[in-house]
Design a protein around this motif. Structure first.
Motif, short mmCIF file in Angstrom:
data_model
loop_
_atom_site.label_atom_id
_atom_site.label_comp_id
_atom_site.label_asym_id
_atom_site.label_seq_id
_atom_site.Cartn_x
_atom_site.Cartn_y
_atom_site.Cartn_z
N THR A 265 59.86 31.56 0.65
CA THR A 265 58.98 31.99 -0.43
C THR A 265 57.97 32.99 0.09
O THR A 265 57.85 33.23 1.29
N ARG A 266 57.17 33.56 -0.82
CA ARG A 266 56.19 34.58 -0.43
C ARG A 266 54.99 33.87 0.20
O ARG A 266 54.26 33.14 -0.49
N LEU A 267 54.77 34.05 1.48
CA LEU A 267 53.69 33.41 2.22
C LEU A 267 52.92 34.48 3.00
O LEU A 267 53.53 35.46 3.46
N ASP A 268 51.60 34.27 3.15
CA ASP A 268 50.86 35.17 4.03
C ASP A 268 51.03 34.70 5.48
O ASP A 268 51.68 33.69 5.74
N ASP A 269 50.45 35.44 6.41
CA ASP A 269 50.68 35.14 7.82
C ASP A 269 50.19 33.75 8.20
O ASP A 269 50.86 33.01 8.94
N LEU B 200 60.70 26.53 1.79
CA LEU B 200 59.35 27.08 1.63
C LEU B 200 59.18 28.35 2.46
O LEU B 200 58.45 29.26 2.06
N ARG B 201 59.86 28.42 3.60
CA ARG B 201 59.76 29.61 4.46
C ARG B 201 60.23 30.87 3.74
O ARG B 201 59.76 31.97 4.01
N TYR C 169 51.30 28.03 9.51
CA TYR C 169 51.17 26.59 9.30
C TYR C 169 52.52 25.96 9.00
O TYR C 169 52.83 24.85 9.47
N VAL C 170 53.34 26.62 8.20
CA VAL C 170 54.68 26.09 7.90
C VAL C 170 55.50 25.99 9.17
O VAL C 170 56.22 25.00 9.40
N GLN D 76 49.73 31.10 6.22
CA GLN D 76 50.57 30.07 5.60
C GLN D 76 51.90 29.95 6.34
O GLN D 76 52.39 28.84 6.58
N ARG D 77 52.47 31.09 6.72
CA ARG D 77 53.74 31.03 7.45
C ARG D 77 53.54 30.38 8.82
O ARG D 77 54.39 29.61 9.29
#
Length: 802
Positions: free
Chosen positions: A306-310, A303-304, A315-316, A312-313
Motif C-alpha cells: 500500500t501507499r506508505l511514507d518512509d 500492507l507493504r 515501522y512495517v 511507516q514503511r
C-alpha cells in the motif's frame, strides 16, 4: 585384667558397649538426681510459702487495723516484726490516704535493694496480700496491699549441697557397676571372640582338619551364641565353599542379565513414548503458533504494497522482521529437537553473503537505535560474497549471537566482522565470523559450560537478562554441521567476542566484486564524513578504501565547517544528525548558505526512529536519509545516486504481480478454515491476478471439485480443518479423479507443522507439494515455479554488489 587402653584398642565393640552403658546409666542418674532435686526444691518452696502464710494469718489483721486507724507508728512496728521472719528481706505496705494520694511504707534488710530484686527475679519469692478491713458497722473495704519479699538463697544453697552429695554417691555407684560389667564382658565374651578371630586369621588349606574349640564350660542342651558361632565356623570349614560360591555367582549373573534385559526394554518403551509425546507436542505447538503468525506476516506483506511514507514503511519492516524473529525462536525449539534426534540436515543453495549479513544487522536496527548502541557489520574485501550453503542456518547463527550480545551490552558498540579463514581454499571457502560487544564480559569458569544446553554464564542471568541458554547450544551444533567451530574470547568487564567458522562451496557467480586491473566505479571520489561514532568511522573508512574513495573524517560540526571553509573540494558530504553541539540539519543549513557549497550532495545519517520533517529535507536539498545501523550496500547505492550515477541492479527475483501476468488464467481452489489466513491467501493470489474459489473445510473442497465444470489447475489445501481435514479430503479427491478418469489436479498442502514426519504424511496422502506457514508471496511464486504453473517467471538477475 588387661590395661584399659590396650583392652579398648583390642576390643572396640566391648568398649563402645561399656561406653553406652555408662552413658545410659549416667543419663538415668542425672534424670533421677534432677527429679529428686526438683522435688526437694518444691518442698522447700512450699515450706517457705507456709511460713509466709502463717505470717499473713498472724499479722494481716493487725496491720489492717493500724492502717484503718492511721496509726503509722504501730504500722511500722508490725511490718518490722514481719521482716524478722526467716528469709524475709523486704516488707512493703501500699495504701491511699484521705486525699486519695498513694502512700508507701517499706522495711527491708540493709543488703537487699530494689535493683537486686529486679535483676534476679528467680532468686526471690514475692507474695502480695490485700488489706481488707471489715467490722460489724463497716462494710468490707480494700485499704491497700501488703507485699512480702523472701529470698531463695537458703533454698538454693541447700539444693547445691544435696546435688553434690547425690552426684558423688551415684557416680561412685555407676563406676563400680561399670567396672563389674567390663570384667563380665571380658570373661564371658571378648576373650572368646579374640580366640575365634585368631583362628579365622590362621585358617588355611593345611588347617582345615583342625576344629575350633573354646576354653569354657557350656551346656550341650542349650547352646549359646558363642556355640553357634563356633559351630558355624566348623561347618564352613567342612563344606566346599568354592563350588557353592561358583554356583551362586552363575545364578546371580543369570538374574542380573535377565533384569538388565527387562530394564532395557522398559527404558526403550519409555524413550519411544517420550519421543512420540515430544513430537506430538512440538507439532501441536508449531501448528498453533504458525497459524496466527501466517495472518500477521501475510497482512504485513499486503500492507507493504500500500501507499506508505518512509517512516511507516520502516515501522512495517521492523514489525515484519520481528514476526520472522518470533518464527526463528519457534524454529530454535524445533531445531534443538532435531539436533537431539540426529535429524538436522543442512540445505544447499546459492546465496549472497552480503544480504544475509545485512538482514541480520537490520533486524536489530530498531533495538540498537533505541538503546543508543552502535551496531555495524563489515565483510572484508577478499571475502567471496556469493556462496553455496545454507543461508537460513547461517542467518540463524548470526541472529542468535547478535541477540546474545544485545542482552549483555548496555552501552558501547556491537560489531560483526567477516573474514577469510587461514585454511580457506578456492574449492572450499572457509570464513570466520566474529561478533564483538562491549558488554559485561564472561568469566573463565563460566566459559567452560557456556555452550551447554539450558546453561548461561550466571544463574542470575535468567532474571536480569532473560533467555533459556538454548541458542548457543543450537549455534554450536549448527557450526559443527557446517564443518566449523564456535568459541568465545572474553574477560569480565571488557566485553566478549563470539566467533565461529563455517565451510561453504563456491558459487558459479562472481565471488569477489573487485578487479585489480579495473578501477572501481567510484574511484577518485572525495567524501567528507562528519560523525562522532568511532565504530562507524572505521566501517566507512574500510568501505571507502575498498571502493577506492578518498575519505576525510571529522567528529564534530565545527571541524567540518573548518575543512569546508579551507576550500577543500568534496563530491559528497555524509553528516550525522546526532552530532554534538550542532545537529546534521543545522550543519546542512550552514552548507546551503555557502555559495560554493549549494550543490554539494548531502547524505544525512540518523540513529533515531523519530521522523524528519519532509519539508525541511526538501528545503535543505538533502539527497538521502539513511537510518543507522548503516548497511554497506545501502551506502554504496546511495553514493551512486548522489553522484548522479546509475546504481547497480540488485540480485533477486521480482516479486511484483507484473512478473506473473500469465497466471491470471489459473483456476485455483483454496481450502482454509481460518478467516484471517483466507484473507492472506486471497490477497497473495490477487497480486498474481488470480481470483480463487474459497472453501472453509475439506468436505466443501471435495464438493467444489465434484461440481466444477472447469477442472482446477491448483488446489491449496490446509491440513488441519474441521469436519474433514486436508489429508482425508486429498485422498477423497484422488479417489474421485481415478473413478472419473480425470487428470490429477496439483494439490499443495498449507501446513503449520514443521516436522519431517508431517511432511511425509503430506506426500503419503497424495499431495504434490507443501508450503509451510507463514506463507509469503515469494514462497508462493517459488512453489508455482517448481510445479510448472508459472512459466513466465523471470530469471534471477545478478550483479557484483560490493
Amino acid at each position: 585384667m588387661l590395661p584399659f587402653t590396650r583392652y579398648a584398642r583390642d576390643n572396640p565393640i566391648a568398649t563402645r558397649l561399656l561406653g553406652l552403658i555408662l552413658l545410659c546409666s549416667s543419663v538415668i542418674t542425672l534424670v533421677a538426681i534432677a527429679l529428686q532435686l526438683y522435688s526437694n526444691f518444691n518442698d522447700d518452696i512450699s515450706s517457705l510459702e507456709k511460713r509466709l502464710d502463717q505470717v499473713r494469718v498472724s499479722t494481716l489483721a493487725s496491720i489492717t487495723k493500724s492502717l484503718w486507724g492511721f496509726d503509722q507508728e504501730q504500722l511500722q512496728i508490725q511490718i518490722n516484726s514481719v521482716l524478722d521472719v526467716a528469709d524475709v528481706v523486704k516488707v512493703q505496705v501500699d495504701w491511699r490516704d484521705w486525699n486519695d494520694q498513694p502512700q508507701t511504707l517499706v522495711a527491708r534488710k540493709p543488703s537487699i535493694g530494689d535493683e537486686t530484686i529486679g535483676d534476679n527475679p528467680t532468686r526471690f519469692l514475692v507474695k502480695r496480700y490485700d488489706l481488707i478491713y471489715r467490722d460489724e458497722s463497716t462494710a468490707a473495704q480494700n485499704l491497700g496491699q501488703l507485699t512480702v519479699t523472701a529470698t531463695l538463697n537458703t533454698i538454693y544453697d541447700k539444693l547445691w549441697e544435696r546435688a553434690l552429695f547425690i552426684a558423688l554417691i551415684q557416680g561412685t555407684k555407676t563406676l563400680l557397676v561399670s567396672l563389674l560389667i567390663l570384667w563380665l564382658i571380658h570373661t564371658l565374651l571378648t576373650r572368646h571372640i579374640d580366640t575365634i578371630a585368631r583362628y579365622a586369621r590362621q585358617l588355611n588349606l593345611n588347617k582345615l582338619s583342625t576344629p575350633l574349640t573354646l576354653e569354657r564350660k557350656t551346656s550341650t542342651d542349650t547352646p549359646d551364641e558363642l556355640d553357634n558361632v563356633t559351630n558355624a565356623l566348623n561347618h564352613m570349614r567342612e563344606t566346599l565353599q568354592d563350588d557353592i560360591e561358583q554356583r551362586r555367582s552363575i545364578e546371580l549373573a543369570l538374574l542380573s542379565e535377565k533384569e538388565e534385559k527387562l530394564e532395557t526394554r522398559r527404558q526403550k518403551l519409555a524413550a519411544e513414548e517420550a519421543s512420540r509425546a515430544k513430537s506430538q507436542f512440538l507439532a501441536t505447538m508449531s501448528h498453533e503458533i504458525r497459524t496466527p503468525m501466517n495472518g500477521v506476516i501475510g497482512m504485513l506483506d499486503m500492507l507493504r504494497d500500500t501507499r506508505l511514507d518512509d517512516n511507516q514503511r520502516h515501522y512495517v519492516d521492523v514489525i515484519h522482521r520481528s514476526g520472522e524473529n518470533l518464527l526463528d525462536i519457534i524454529n530454535d525449539i524445533l531445531d534443538y529437537s532435531k539436533i537431539e534426534a540426529g535429524k538436522m540436515q543442512l540445505e544447499t543453495a546459492e546465496f549472497d553473503l552480503g544480504l544475509v549479513v545485512d538482514d541480520a544487522i537490520a533486524l536489530f536496527g530498531a533495538t540498537a537505535n533505541k538503546r543508543q548502541i552502535e551496531l555495524y557489520g563489515y565483510i572484508e574485501p577478499n571475502v567471496p560474497t556469493y556462496l553455496r550453503g545454507d543461508p537460513t542456518r547461517l542467518r540463524q547463527i548470526l541472529i542468535n549471537l547478535i541477540g546474545n550480545a544485545f542482552k549483555f551490552t548496555s552501552t558501547g558498540a556491537i560489531t560483526l566482522h567477516v573474514s577469510t579463514h587461514a585454511d580457506s581454499t578456492g574449492t572450499t571457502p572457509k570464513l570466520t565470523f566474529a561478533i564483538k560487544d562491549t558488554g559485561i564480559g564472561i568469566s573463565k569458569s563460566a566459559q567452560q559450560s557456556l555452550f551447554d544446553a539450558f546453561r548461561q554464564a550466571d544463574s542470575s542471568t535468567t532474571r536480569h537478562y532473560g533467555g533459556t541458554g538454548l541458542g548457543l547450544a543450537i549455534c554450536k551444533s549448527l557450526t559443527e554441521l557446517m564443518q566449523g567451530e564456535l568459541g568465545v574470547d572474553s574477560k569480565v568487564g571488557q566485553g566478549s567476542t563470539f566467533w565461529f567458522t563455517a565451510c561453504f562451496a563456491p558459487s558459479a557467480k562472481i565471488a569477489i566484486a573487485k578487479n585489480a586491473g579495473q578501477p572501481a566505479p567510484l574511484a577518485g571520489k572525495r567524501i567528507l564524513l562528519a560523525d562522532h561514532s568511532e565504530p562507524l568511522g572505521e566501517l566507512v573508512a574500510n568501505l571507502c578504501a575498498s571502493w577506492q574513495i578518498e575519505l576525510m573524517r571529522v567528529t564534530s560540526a565545527s571541524s567540518a565547517i573548518d575543512i569546508l571553509k579551507s576550500g577543500e573540494a568534496f563530491d559528497i558530504a555524509i553528516l550525522c544528525q546526532q552530532l554534538p553541539v550542532m545537529s546534521g540539519l543545522h550543519l546542512t543549513d550552514w552548507i546551503r548558505r555557502e555559495a560554493k557549497l549549494t550543490e554539494l550532495p548531502v547524505i544525512l545519517l540518523t540513529g533515531s526512529d523519530e521522523p524528519l520533517v519532509r519539508a525541511t529535507l526538501e528545503r535543505l536539498n538533502i539527497d538521502a536519509v539513511l537510518r543507522k545501523p548503516l548497511l554497506p550496500r545501502q551506502l554504496y547505492r546511495t553514493i551512486f545516486t548522489a553522484c548522479g550515477l546509475t546504481p547497480p541492479a540488485s540480485a533477486g527475483v521480482a516479486d511484483n504481480p507484473t512478473s506473473h501476468l500469465s497466471l491470471t488464467h489459473l483456476n485455483v481452489l483454496v481450502a482454509e478454515d481460518n478467516s484471517v489466513n483466507r484473507m492472506v491467501i486471497k490477497g497473495l493470489l490477487g497480486k498474481l491476478g488470480i481470483e480463487p474459489v474459497i472453501t472453509e473445510n475439506g468436505r466443501q473442497a471435495l464438493r467444489a471439485v465434484q461440481l466444477s465444470h472447469t477442472p482446477f489447475d491448483l488446489i491449496l489445501m490446509d491440513c488441519e480443518m474441521p469436519d474433514m481435514d486436508g489429508f482425508e479430503a486429498t485422498r477423497a479427491i484422488r479417489a474421485y479423479e481415478q473413478a472419473e478418469a480425470h487428470t490429477a489436479t496439483t494439490i499443495v498442502a498449507l501446513t503449520a507443522h514443521a516436522l519431517e514426519e508431517h511432511r511425509e504424511a503430506v506426500f503419503a496422502s497424495g499431495m504434490d507439494h507443501f508450503l509451510c506457514k507463514p506463507i509469503s508471496l515469494k514462497s508462493l511464486t517459488q512453489a508455482l515455479d517448481k510445479l510448472g504453473l508459472a512459466p513466465d517467471t523471470p530469471l534471477n538477475h545478478t550483479s557484483a554488489n560490493p
